[in-house]
Scaffold this motif. Structure first.
Motif, PDB file in Angstrom:
ATOM      1  N   ALA A 239       0.851  -1.197   0.000  1.00  0.00           N
ATOM      2  CA  ALA A 239       0.000   0.000   0.000  1.00  0.00           C
ATOM      3  C   ALA A 239       0.884   1.243   0.000  1.00  0.00           C
ATOM      4  CB  ALA A 239      -0.930  -0.009   1.202  1.00  0.00           C
ATOM      5  N   THR A 240       1.370   1.608  -1.179  1.00  0.00           N
ATOM      6  CA  THR A 240       2.287   2.740  -1.302  1.00  0.00           C
ATOM      7  C   THR A 240       1.811   3.716  -2.367  1.00  0.00           C
ATOM      8  OG1 THR A 240       3.654   1.675  -3.003  1.00  0.00           O
ATOM      9  CG2 THR A 240       4.224   1.236  -0.677  1.00  0.00           C
ATOM     10  N   ARG A 241       2.250   4.946  -2.237  1.00  0.00           N
ATOM     11  CA  ARG A 241       1.916   5.971  -3.225  1.00  0.00           C
ATOM     12  C   ARG A 241       2.529   5.633  -4.582  1.00  0.00           C
ATOM     13  NH1 ARG A 241      -2.030   8.896  -4.183  1.00  0.00           N
ATOM     14  NH2 ARG A 241      -2.129   9.364  -1.945  1.00  0.00           N
ATOM     15  N   ALA A 242       3.697   5.016  -4.589  1.00  0.00           N
ATOM     16  CA  ALA A 242       4.343   4.661  -5.854  1.00  0.00           C
ATOM     17  C   ALA A 242       3.503   3.667  -6.644  1.00  0.00           C
ATOM     18  CB  ALA A 242       5.726   4.083  -5.592  1.00  0.00           C
ATOM     19  N   ARG A 243       2.818   2.759  -5.962  1.00  0.00           N
ATOM     20  CA  ARG A 243       1.993   1.759  -6.638  1.00  0.00           C
ATOM     21  C   ARG A 243       0.617   2.305  -7.025  1.00  0.00           C
ATOM     22  NH1 ARG A 243       2.653  -3.685  -6.252  1.00  0.00           N
ATOM     23  NH2 ARG A 243       0.497  -4.031  -5.578  1.00  0.00           N
ATOM     24  N   PHE A 244       0.153   3.319  -6.298  1.00  0.00           N
ATOM     25  CA  PHE A 244      -1.185   3.852  -6.545  1.00  0.00           C
ATOM     26  C   PHE A 244      -1.145   5.385  -6.629  1.00  0.00           C
ATOM     27  CE2 PHE A 244      -1.650  -0.157  -4.283  1.00  0.00           C
ATOM     28  CZ  PHE A 244      -2.495  -0.855  -5.148  1.00  0.00           C
ATOM     29  N   PRO A 245      -0.474   5.915  -7.649  1.00  0.00           N
ATOM     30  CA  PRO A 245      -0.333   7.375  -7.734  1.00  0.00           C
ATOM     31  C   PRO A 245      -1.643   8.118  -7.949  1.00  0.00           C
ATOM     32  CG  PRO A 245       0.432   6.322  -9.755  1.00  0.00           C
ATOM     33  CD  PRO A 245       0.183   5.226  -8.771  1.00  0.00           C
ATOM     34  N   GLU A 246      -2.654   7.448  -8.491  1.00  0.00           N
ATOM     35  CA  GLU A 246      -3.917   8.130  -8.788  1.00  0.00           C
ATOM     36  C   GLU A 246      -4.940   7.998  -7.669  1.00  0.00           C
ATOM     37  OE1 GLU A 246      -5.432   7.752 -12.807  1.00  0.00           O
ATOM     38  OE2 GLU A 246      -3.543   6.882 -13.422  1.00  0.00           O
ATOM     39  N   ALA A 247      -4.604   7.304  -6.592  1.00  0.00           N
ATOM     40  CA  ALA A 247      -5.519   7.197  -5.457  1.00  0.00           C
ATOM     41  C   ALA A 247      -5.553   8.517  -4.697  1.00  0.00           C
ATOM     42  CB  ALA A 247      -5.094   6.070  -4.531  1.00  0.00           C
ATOM     43  N   ASP A 248      -6.736   8.881  -4.202  1.00  0.00           N
ATOM     44  CA  ASP A 248      -6.847  10.086  -3.385  1.00  0.00           C
ATOM     45  C   ASP A 248      -6.312   9.851  -1.978  1.00  0.00           C
ATOM     46  OD1 ASP A 248      -8.474  12.010  -5.140  1.00  0.00           O
ATOM     47  OD2 ASP A 248      -9.655  10.165  -5.244  1.00  0.00           O
ATOM     48  N   GLU A 249      -6.341   8.612  -1.548  1.00  0.00           N
ATOM     49  CA  GLU A 249      -5.961   8.293  -0.171  1.00  0.00           C
ATOM     50  C   GLU A 249      -5.461   6.849  -0.116  1.00  0.00           C
ATOM     51  OE1 GLU A 249      -8.099   8.646   4.243  1.00  0.00           O
ATOM     52  OE2 GLU A 249      -9.309   8.329   2.444  1.00  0.00           O
ATOM     53  N   ILE A 250      -4.402   6.624   0.637  1.00  0.00           N
ATOM     54  CA  ILE A 250      -3.871   5.273   0.849  1.00  0.00           C
ATOM     55  C   ILE A 250      -3.816   5.026   2.347  1.00  0.00           C
ATOM     56  CG2 ILE A 250      -1.918   3.717   0.520  1.00  0.00           C
ATOM     57  CD1 ILE A 250      -1.244   5.352  -2.002  1.00  0.00           C
ATOM     58  N   VAL A 251      -4.422   3.940   2.781  1.00  0.00           N
ATOM     59  CA  VAL A 251      -4.519   3.631   4.206  1.00  0.00           C
ATOM     60  C   VAL A 251      -3.868   2.282   4.470  1.00  0.00           C
ATOM     61  CG1 VAL A 251      -6.102   3.171   6.115  1.00  0.00           C
ATOM     62  CG2 VAL A 251      -6.669   4.934   4.419  1.00  0.00           C
ATOM     63  N   VAL A 252      -2.934   2.264   5.422  1.00  0.00           N
ATOM     64  CA  VAL A 252      -2.307   1.015   5.850  1.00  0.00           C
ATOM     65  C   VAL A 252      -2.937   0.623   7.184  1.00  0.00           C
ATOM     66  CG1 VAL A 252      -0.163  -0.155   6.464  1.00  0.00           C
ATOM     67  CG2 VAL A 252      -0.163   1.607   4.676  1.00  0.00           C
ATOM     68  N   GLU A 253      -3.866  -0.310   7.110  1.00  0.00           N
ATOM     69  CA  GLU A 253      -4.634  -0.709   8.288  1.00  0.00           C
ATOM     70  C   GLU A 253      -5.403  -1.981   7.945  1.00  0.00           C
ATOM     71  OE1 GLU A 253      -7.935   1.351  11.305  1.00  0.00           O
ATOM     72  OE2 GLU A 253      -6.870   2.550   9.824  1.00  0.00           O
ATOM     73  N   TRP A 254      -5.749  -2.757   8.950  1.00  0.00           N
ATOM     74  CA  TRP A 254      -6.599  -3.908   8.693  1.00  0.00           C
ATOM     75  C   TRP A 254      -7.913  -3.415   8.109  1.00  0.00           C
ATOM     76  CZ3 TRP A 254      -6.303  -9.267   9.181  1.00  0.00           C
ATOM     77  CH2 TRP A 254      -5.052  -9.744   9.559  1.00  0.00           C
ATOM     78  N   PRO A 255      -8.332  -3.997   6.996  1.00  0.00           N
ATOM     79  CA  PRO A 255      -9.509  -3.472   6.291  1.00  0.00           C
ATOM     80  C   PRO A 255     -10.760  -3.322   7.145  1.00  0.00           C
ATOM     81  CG  PRO A 255      -8.340  -4.999   4.881  1.00  0.00           C
ATOM     82  CD  PRO A 255      -7.666  -5.067   6.227  1.00  0.00           C
TER      83      PRO A 255
END
Length: 383
Positions: A239-255
């Protein structure tokens, strides 16, 4: 009007005079829905669209005329054999278009400016305008805020303003655009009225669980469709910005813990791409009990059957399970991440708009669906 709020807000800030043509009603097959707008400034610059091209030229001229004479007009455009390729709708439907001048001296300008500024900032707002009624009231408007307060009015009776503000607030709360039909008694002006309420709300949310290659493609499609896209995964290495540059938000947490604490509403779509029981079961147990628009889960049919049994064992009821779209997506024969993302997005759109998902070729089905949860509402009668 609010669908082109950012550009019109800039025009207001620059002191430009302009006229706005807004679709207020449609009949049959029409390319744009109520609320779609075309604006023309005093210099002839145009933004927006009311018909996808069919009647733009005629509407453009009506806007230019409104800027000259200050008159508000309601015009109907429909299909005819003689003028289908000039000012008619070649798709066979009809649209009613309200053309309103918004010049420095027009009383509607401060109201329009307030609504446009709020919409341009991404805040929830609604604007209510009289589209049928006495000529002197056409185009009169009030801007409604989420807390129920409003600016402007119709100049007929304060009770009419309060009634429309309350009904417009209900449509705003649902994020919907529609019309209010107000009877002669309720209008307080001796004539029945039709009021168009345009709502502008922050973008709906798409939450993608599982930071995999398919998620990367779905993020891009979700952003293209206008969603505010969040990617959630418990694994920080993925879950990194490099893998998902077009996401508005990236959250590292149990879903499931993230879903329990984040805000969702009736427009939110949840896409579970983890296909791992330690993530899926606790996450779907939460998701299927939330008032969201869509819950889809990736996996084979065997995975789906196993997951459903585990969810039953976890206490998920049959009505809750019936909300689950799994295996996720429509049958497009998708193979690649991009094709799979397209099939998921197609199912989300079909659910949202009431579509069947079958080919239109050879099918006797409407191309445009009305009255769906996310679309315009039919006229609401107010006594």
């Amino acid at each position: 009007m609010l669908d082109i709020a950012e550009e019109l807000d800039r025009w207001v800030g620059q002191g430009r005079d302009f006229a706005v043509a807004t679709v207020v009603a449609v009949g049959g097959s029409a390319p744009r829905q109520p609320g779609a707008a075309l604006a023309v400034d005093a210099g002839g610059t145009a933004v927006g669209s009311v018909s996808g091209g069919c009647v733009e030229g005629a509407v453009y001229e009506l806007c230019r005329q409104a800027l000259e004479d200050g008159g508000t007009v309601l015009e109907r455009f429909g299909y005819s054999d003689e003028d289908a390729f000039t000012t008619g709708l070649t798709c066979g439907g009809t649209i009613d278009v309200l053309v309103t001048p918004i010049r420095a001296q027009d009383p509607v300008r401060p109201v329009a400016a307030a609504a446009l500024a709020a919409a341009a900032r991404g805040e929830a707002t609604a604007v209510a305008r009289i589209v049928r009624g006495p000529a002197g009231l056409l185009g009169r408007a009030l801007a409604v805020r989420p807390d129920g307060s409003y600016q402007g009015g119709f100049g007929a009776h304060p009770e009419l303003d309060r009634t429309v503000a309350a009904e417009a607030g209900a449509l705003l709360d649902a994020g919907r655009t529609g019309t209010l039909e107000i009877g002669e008694r309720g209008s307080r002006c001796g004539s029945p009225l039709t009021v168009l309420v345009e709502s502008s709300v922050p973008p709906p949310r798409m939450i993608v669980f599982g930071a995999i290659d398919f998620a990367s493609a779905l993020v891009r499609v979700g952003a293209f469709l206008g969603y505010h896209v969040t990617v959630c995964d418990a694994r920080p290495v993925f879950a990194t910005r490099a893998r998902f540059p077009e996401a508005d938000e990236i959250v590292v947490e149990w879903p499931h813990t993230y879903l329990e604490r984040t805000s969702v509403d009736a427009r939110t779509v949840l896409c579970v791409l983890t296909h791992d029981v330690k993530f899926d079961v606790p996450l779907l147990k939460v998701a299927l009990r939330l008032p969201v628009a869509y819950v889809g889960a990736m996996g084979s049919r065997r995975t789906h059957l196993d997951r459903v049994e585990r969810l039953r064992e976890a206490g998920v009821t049959e009505p809750e399970l019936a909300r689950l779209r799994s295996p996720i997506g429509l049958d497009l024969g998708a193979r690649t991440p991009e094709e799979t993302a397209l099939s998921i997005a197609a199912q989300i759109v079909a659910d949202r708009r009431g579509g069947s998902g079958v080919p239109l070729t050879g099918a006797h089905l409407p191309i445009h669906h009305d009255g769906t949860p996310a679309g315009p509402v039919p006229g609401l009668r107010v006594s």
